[in-house]
Design an enzyme around this catalytic site. Structure first.
Site, short mmCIF file in Angstrom:
data_model
loop_
_atom_site.label_atom_id
_atom_site.label_comp_id
_atom_site.label_asym_id
_atom_site.label_seq_id
_atom_site.Cartn_x
_atom_site.Cartn_y
_atom_site.Cartn_z
CG HIS A 89 -4.82 9.74 0.73
ND1 HIS A 89 -3.48 9.82 0.47
CD2 HIS A 89 -4.91 9.19 1.97
CE1 HIS A 89 -2.79 9.35 1.50
NE2 HIS A 89 -3.63 8.97 2.42
CE1 TYR A 108 0.34 7.82 2.76
CE2 TYR A 108 0.87 5.59 2.05
CZ TYR A 108 0.03 6.47 2.71
OH TYR A 108 -1.10 6.00 3.34
CE LYS A 158 -3.94 4.70 1.00
NZ LYS A 158 -2.50 4.36 0.92
CG ASP A 166 -1.81 1.20 1.31
OD1 ASP A 166 -2.98 1.07 0.87
OD2 ASP A 166 -1.38 2.26 1.79
#
Length: 282
Positions: A110, A52, A77, A47
């Site tokens: 997200h 990120y 996401k 994931d």
């Protein structure tokens, strides 16, 4: 479930491994090594997210592993500044390029938008979901879903969608069970994933969990992950330490008894991240 690679069918038949490996707060400089360690430990569900800033590193680790793409389950996401129809399509293409793949197994919004950013937040989320449906129909994503959506946010999607969300990924750990959202997802055929399943550092100091750790001869982390599994929630533990990554995969040779499940269910105030979809700052 008997193994970390065992899969659960989503509403459209796509099968998702029952435990994933999370990469939130893992810097790109460490993401490739941690994902490589996870794959070596048996994880097949990885994931990540645009926010990120480690999609490329994750993709490099996947490519270097030599594991066939079809044996892996990759999630990423859409970040909120990219919400909207055309911007969502472009953002997905950028993520696919960064990951080095022509499809992802699961694509999530997200965070829901809210009135703090958009007076017409409902319409913005719906336009984004319309793009998700187009990506799904085009085969660029094999399943589509949401992240951090609460019932009122999900209801907004359900009122006009053509393809229903298949997943909601939420913060889930002892002290943050989000029972209303989990129940709502179950009613509407959505699988629930749990991010931050080990909570914050405070959860490791909870006396009740420390006592259970001694009782079962298991780490606090293993107990929290097993608790999620017994609630039929897909946990997404993260670590950059190979030994802990491997330890977090050893969840299938013990179970928590009903009394201990109830004890963990009743915990409060021991690990919330502080992140709230109605007060998100980005």
């Amino acid at each position: 479930m008997n193994h970390i690679q065992d899969r659960i069918p989503l509403a459209n038949g796509t099968a998702i491994p029952c435990v994933g490996f999370g990469t939130w707060k893992t810097p790109a400089s460490q993401a490739a090594a941690s994902v490589a360690a996870a794959l070596a430990a048996g994880y097949r569900h990885i994931d990540t997210a645009t926010a990120y800033h480690n999609e490329q590193a994750v993709g490099e680790a996947v490519a270097a592993s030599g594991i066939p793409r079809g044996a892996l389950f990759l999630t990423t996401k859409l970040w909120n500044p990219d919400q909207g129809y055309r911007s969502t399509l472009a953002a997905c293409d950028r993520s696919l390029c960064a990951l080095g793949t022509d499809y992802v197994d699961l694509y999530l919004i997200h965070w829901p938008h809210d009135p703090k950013y958009f007076d017409n937040w409902q319409e913005v989320n719906l336009e984004t979901w319309r793009a998700f449906e187009a990506l799904y129909q085009a085969g660029k994503v094999r399943a589509i879903g949401l992240s951090n959506f609460r019932p009122r946010h999900i209801e907004n999607i359900l009122r006009s969608c053509t393809v229903k969300p298949m997943v909601d990924q939420i913060e889930f750990h002892p002290g943050m069970a989000q029972q209303e959202t989990v129940s709502f997802c179950r009613t509407h055929g959505m699988a629930v994933e749990g991010w931050s399943p080990l909570g914050s550092g405070r959860i490791f100091q909870v006396p009740e969990i420390q006592a259970m750790s001694e009782k079962y001869g298991r780490s606090v982390a293993q107990l929290c992950l097993r608790w999620a599994l017994q609630h039929d929630v897909i946990p997404l533990p993260k670590s950059v330490t190979p030994a802990r990554i491997a330890e977090n995969a050893r969840l299938f040779d013990f179970s928590l008894d009903e009394a201990d499940m109830r004890t963990l269910d009743a915990l409060t105030g021991c690990g919330w991240s502080g992140l709230d979809p109605d007060h998100l700052v980005y």
